[in-house]
Design an enzyme around this catalytic site. Structure first.
Site, PDB file in Angstrom:
ATOM      1  N   TYR A   5       0.850  -1.190   0.000  1.00 52.19           N
ATOM      2  CA  TYR A   5       0.000   0.000   0.000  1.00 52.19           C
ATOM      3  C   TYR A   5       0.891   1.248   0.000  1.00 52.19           C
ATOM      4  CZ  TYR A   5      -3.949   2.975   1.568  1.00 52.19           C
ATOM      5  OH  TYR A   5      -4.924   3.938   1.680  1.00 52.19           O
ATOM      6  N   CYS A   6       0.673   2.130  -0.960  1.00 50.78           N
ATOM      7  CA  CYS A   6       1.412   3.391  -1.068  1.00 50.78           C
ATOM      8  C   CYS A   6       2.908   3.094  -1.212  1.00 50.78           C
ATOM      9  CB  CYS A   6       1.102   4.282   0.132  1.00 50.78           C
ATOM     10  SG  CYS A   6       1.681   5.989  -0.052  1.00 50.78           S
ATOM     11  N   ILE A   7       3.743   3.629  -0.313  1.00 49.81           N
ATOM     12  CA  ILE A   7       5.178   3.406  -0.433  1.00 49.81           C
ATOM     13  C   ILE A   7       5.520   1.939  -0.182  1.00 49.81           C
ATOM     14  CG2 ILE A   7       6.003   3.775   1.927  1.00 49.81           C
ATOM     15  CD1 ILE A   7       7.380   5.478  -1.249  1.00 49.81           C
TER      16      ILE A   7
END
Length: 294
Positions: A27-29
């Site tokens: 998720y995300c980074i």
């Protein structure tokens, strides 16, 4: 992050369960880390422990980092690196304020006016509660993310990023991938997120959800608050992809479930937690979630 984090976690999973591969979600980074981890396996000529990769609101190509781009320049990053090196970490409270100021009317001034000036109690909202749960970031990690990824965009260049002396080349990653981005995401723009698939060597499935970076991803199927868009045709640019999409009123999670099921394998009985070498410490969610930065 890669060797002491993701690679080590997958190794321990195999030792405890005997499973040599896992269906991984970033998720995300965390998605950026997932892509880099797979490239590391390839560079080391090791069998990848990732059977399928799901990227949620993930940036791999940092050419257009969304609203965060206002902070991505040499003077600001120099200042942050100096601060990080002085304290050894980047304060999670500063990160929370940074993201709030990107949407200052709804995430900053709204609460200042309604709660501080008017004295109203904020309504219970699980996503905002989660969003305010900040975490400190080690200095070396934060410095690397800012300079090597956000400023220099090195991950998309073959062998520009080196881990333990080996260069990472995303094009050699052949794992099937699922990209879910959201229309109103101001942190990981949906078209930027989808461009990440161009640098990976495996087959990619793209789904665009409604809403933003957090609510659009959480979006439980039981509520179906936000729908999603799909398009399996080949495309030359993201506008062409969007113009040819089909809208679905249900949550994107149902699309993902259908995609990941062939990689899931047969169901097995519930496993005992941990083993003699890696005993269970305590029941989930653990003491860590009770630590408060404020």
């Amino acid at each position: 992050m890669i060797t002491a984090g993701a690679v080590e976690a997958l190794r321990v999973i195999e030792e405890i369960t005997g499973e040599k591969e896992a269906n991984c979600i970033g998720y995300c980074i965390g998605g950026t880390l997932l892509a880099a981890t797979q490239a590391y396996y390839v560079a080391k000529r090791q069998k990848s422990h990732v059977k399928s990769a799901t990227y949620m609101a993930t940036i791999i190509d940092f050419e257009n980092p969304g609203s965060l781009g206002v902070f991505i320049n040499e003077p600001v990053i120099n200042g942050l690196e100096t601060l990080n090196n002085q304290f050894g970490y980047f304060d999670g409270r500063q990160l929370a304020v940074t993201f709030s100021l990107l949407r200052e009317n709804t995430l900053y001034w709204n609460y200042y006016i309604e709660n501080y000036l008017k004295g109203k109690e904020p309504s219970d909202f699980d996503i905002l509660y989660w969003n305010s749960d900040g975490t400190n970031i080690p200095a070396k990690i934060h410095n690397f993310l800012l300079r090597n990824l956000y400023l220099n965009n090195e991950l998309i260049s073959p062998n520009a990023v080196k881990v333990n002396g080996v260069g990472l080349n995303l094009s050699r990653v052949k794992t099937p991938s699922f990209f879910i981005a959201t229309q109103e995401d101001h942190i990981a723009l949906w078209d930027t997120s989808f461009r990440g698939a161009d640098y990976l060597g495996g087959e990619s499935t793209l789904v665009l959800g409604e809403s933003g970076h957090v609510a659009g991803i959480v979006n439980p199927p039981s509520r179906n608050k936000y729908g999603c868009y799909t398009n399996t045709a080949k495309f030359e640019n993201t506008k062409q992809w969007l113009d040819g999409t089909e809208y679905h009123p249900e949550s994107w999670w149902l699309r993902w479930q259908a995609w990941v099921t062939p990689y899931a394998g047969e169901q097995v009985p519930a496993r005992a937690l941990g083993n003699a070498q890696y005993p269970m410490i305590e029941a989930a969610p653990g003491r860590y979630v009770l630590v408060n930065l404020f």
